[in-house]
Design a protein around this motif. Structure first.
Motif, PDB file in Angstrom:
ATOM      1  N   HIS A 133       0.815  -1.208   0.000  1.00  0.00           N
ATOM      2  CA  HIS A 133       0.000   0.000   0.000  1.00  0.00           C
ATOM      3  C   HIS A 133       0.851   1.262   0.000  1.00  0.00           C
ATOM      4  O   HIS A 133       0.536   2.247  -0.678  1.00  0.00           O
ATOM      5  CB  HIS A 133      -0.941   0.006   1.201  1.00  0.00           C
ATOM      6  CG  HIS A 133      -1.703   1.296   1.337  1.00  0.00           C
ATOM      7  ND1 HIS A 133      -2.521   1.767   0.344  1.00  0.00           N
ATOM      8  CD2 HIS A 133      -1.718   2.219   2.325  1.00  0.00           C
ATOM      9  CE1 HIS A 133      -3.037   2.930   0.724  1.00  0.00           C
ATOM     10  NE2 HIS A 133      -2.561   3.225   1.913  1.00  0.00           N
ATOM     11  N   MET A 134       1.945   1.231   0.751  1.00  0.00           N
ATOM     12  CA  MET A 134       2.800   2.410   0.862  1.00  0.00           C
ATOM     13  C   MET A 134       3.868   2.467  -0.231  1.00  0.00           C
ATOM     14  O   MET A 134       4.705   3.362  -0.237  1.00  0.00           O
ATOM     15  CB  MET A 134       3.453   2.459   2.249  1.00  0.00           C
ATOM     16  CG  MET A 134       2.445   2.684   3.363  1.00  0.00           C
ATOM     17  SD  MET A 134       3.225   2.886   4.997  1.00  0.00           S
ATOM     18  CE  MET A 134       3.811   1.223   5.272  1.00  0.00           C
ATOM     19  N   SER A 135       3.853   1.482  -1.130  1.00  0.00           N
ATOM     20  CA  SER A 135       4.805   1.424  -2.247  1.00  0.00           C
ATOM     21  C   SER A 135       6.249   1.368  -1.759  1.00  0.00           C
ATOM     22  O   SER A 135       7.146   1.997  -2.351  1.00  0.00           O
ATOM     23  CB  SER A 135       4.612   2.619  -3.191  1.00  0.00           C
ATOM     24  OG  SER A 135       3.303   2.639  -3.710  1.00  0.00           O
ATOM     25  N   LEU A 136       6.491   0.610  -0.687  1.00  0.00           N
ATOM     26  CA  LEU A 136       7.856   0.443  -0.210  1.00  0.00           C
ATOM     27  C   LEU A 136       8.626  -0.404  -1.216  1.00  0.00           C
ATOM     28  O   LEU A 136       8.069  -1.298  -1.851  1.00  0.00           O
ATOM     29  CB  LEU A 136       7.869  -0.225   1.165  1.00  0.00           C
ATOM     30  CG  LEU A 136       7.041   0.455   2.257  1.00  0.00           C
ATOM     31  CD1 LEU A 136       7.302  -0.198   3.608  1.00  0.00           C
ATOM     32  CD2 LEU A 136       7.335   1.956   2.324  1.00  0.00           C
ATOM     33  N   ILE A 137       9.919  -0.126  -1.347  1.00  0.00           N
ATOM     34  CA  ILE A 137      10.684  -0.781  -2.410  1.00  0.00           C
ATOM     35  C   ILE A 137      11.693  -1.792  -1.895  1.00  0.00           C
ATOM     36  O   ILE A 137      12.350  -2.466  -2.693  1.00  0.00           O
ATOM     37  CB  ILE A 137      11.393   0.258  -3.290  1.00  0.00           C
ATOM     38  CG1 ILE A 137      12.324   1.143  -2.472  1.00  0.00           C
ATOM     39  CG2 ILE A 137      10.379   1.093  -4.045  1.00  0.00           C
ATOM     40  CD1 ILE A 137      13.114   2.148  -3.321  1.00  0.00           C
ATOM     41  N   GLY A 138      11.841  -1.941  -0.598  1.00  0.00           N
ATOM     42  CA  GLY A 138      12.768  -2.941  -0.090  1.00  0.00           C
ATOM     43  C   GLY A 138      13.152  -2.681   1.346  1.00  0.00           C
ATOM     44  O   GLY A 138      12.631  -1.783   2.002  1.00  0.00           O
ATOM     45  N   THR A 139      14.089  -3.501   1.820  1.00  0.00           N
ATOM     46  CA  THR A 139      14.564  -3.405   3.193  1.00  0.00           C
ATOM     47  C   THR A 139      15.998  -2.889   3.207  1.00  0.00           C
ATOM     48  O   THR A 139      16.752  -3.121   2.258  1.00  0.00           O
ATOM     49  CB  THR A 139      14.512  -4.778   3.881  1.00  0.00           C
ATOM     50  OG1 THR A 139      15.310  -5.707   3.139  1.00  0.00           O
ATOM     51  CG2 THR A 139      13.093  -5.288   3.989  1.00  0.00           C
ATOM     52  N   PRO A 140      16.368  -2.187   4.285  1.00  0.00           N
ATOM     53  CA  PRO A 140      15.477  -1.732   5.353  1.00  0.00           C
ATOM     54  C   PRO A 140      14.714  -0.476   4.940  1.00  0.00           C
ATOM     55  O   PRO A 140      15.239   0.361   4.208  1.00  0.00           O
ATOM     56  CB  PRO A 140      16.440  -1.412   6.494  1.00  0.00           C
ATOM     57  CG  PRO A 140      17.699  -0.964   5.780  1.00  0.00           C
ATOM     58  CD  PRO A 140      17.775  -1.796   4.529  1.00  0.00           C
ATOM     59  N   THR A 141      13.495  -0.366   5.414  1.00  0.00           N
ATOM     60  CA  THR A 141      12.740   0.876   5.284  1.00  0.00           C
ATOM     61  C   THR A 141      12.364   1.333   6.682  1.00  0.00           C
ATOM     62  O   THR A 141      11.849   0.548   7.482  1.00  0.00           O
ATOM     63  CB  THR A 141      11.477   0.697   4.437  1.00  0.00           C
ATOM     64  OG1 THR A 141      11.854   0.435   3.075  1.00  0.00           O
ATOM     65  CG2 THR A 141      10.616   1.961   4.457  1.00  0.00           C
ATOM     66  N   PHE A 142      12.635   2.614   6.961  1.00  0.00           N
ATOM     67  CA  PHE A 142      12.308   3.229   8.241  1.00  0.00           C
ATOM     68  C   PHE A 142      11.215   4.264   8.007  1.00  0.00           C
ATOM     69  O   PHE A 142      11.329   5.086   7.087  1.00  0.00           O
ATOM     70  CB  PHE A 142      13.533   3.904   8.849  1.00  0.00           C
ATOM     71  CG  PHE A 142      14.640   2.967   9.207  1.00  0.00           C
ATOM     72  CD1 PHE A 142      14.685   2.372  10.459  1.00  0.00           C
ATOM     73  CD2 PHE A 142      15.636   2.667   8.294  1.00  0.00           C
ATOM     74  CE1 PHE A 142      15.710   1.490  10.796  1.00  0.00           C
ATOM     75  CE2 PHE A 142      16.664   1.792   8.619  1.00  0.00           C
ATOM     76  CZ  PHE A 142      16.701   1.211   9.871  1.00  0.00           C
TER      77      PHE A 142
END
Length: 210
Positions: free
Chosen positions: A169-178
């Protein structure tokens, strides 16, 4: 623990709102439903001050080298900020071994050993996979049969499903994400980067540093 149905219903409500931006340049305000789902999951993993005035959420994977590298910076940040609340989100994006590791760590909560397993997995030099993960489990003396059963339990399924749904939903692209406030940072960050992220979040939320 919330049921899987309740988890999915909450995320469905959040999904009706605009996604969170990935940069500090005029990030979208986070809708209340999304912030609740991200920061206040009763099945989540909280460290630092549980009653802190700002929340930093980290999405991580045990096969992510930068996640492992940032463990000392996150620990230092918690020690330096008595009003910081940190939420860990197990997000196994690097395949089957990562999924096994995340499930094992989450299942270890039933035996009161999440943090020991988490630390052991983060300290591994080998790739996280069933054999290497189980070496950590055996070294820590967990009941393997109970652990394997708990790995398929609703709380474990719910946590991982929520991580993937929130990330999508937030369109995160990978780790790590803070994530803190209305802002998300992806990739390797310094202690100063994380400190600044938390400071900006306090400004966004209108709360003072502790």
């Amino acid at each position: 623990m919330p049921s899987r149905r309740a988890t999915l219903a909450l995320l469905a409500a959040a999904a009706a709102s605009p996604a969170l931006g990935q940069t500090a340049d005029r990030p979208n305000p986070m809708p209340g439903e999304l912030r609740e789902a991200l920061e206040r999951d009763r099945n989540g993993i909280v460290l630092g001050n549980p009653d802190g005035n700002v929340t930093l959420t980290e999405f991580f994977d045990y096969n992510c080298p930068f996640c492992k590298k940032l463990v000392p910076a996150v620990q230092r940040l918690i020690g330096a900020d008595p009003q910081l609340r940190v939420v860990f989100r197990e997000w196994p994006v690097f395949g089957e071994g990562s999924d096994f590791a995340a499930r094992a760590a989450l299942a270890a909560r039933e035996q009161g050993k999440y943090w020991q397993v988490h630390a052991g997995l983060m300290a591994m030099k080998d790739r996280a996979a069933e054999p290497s993960v189980m070496r950590v489990i055996r070294r820590l003396g967990l009941d393997e049969a109970k652990l394997r059963a708990a790995m398929q339990s609703d709380p474990v399924e719910d946590h991982i499903a929520r991580s993937f749904m929130l990330a999508e939903h937030m369109s995160l692209i990978g780790t790590p994400t803070f994530i803190a406030g209305d802002e998300a940072l992806f990739g390797e960050q310094s202690f100063d980067d994380l400190t600044a992220l938390v400071a900006r979040a306090r400004k966004t939320l209108g709360v003072a540093a502790g």
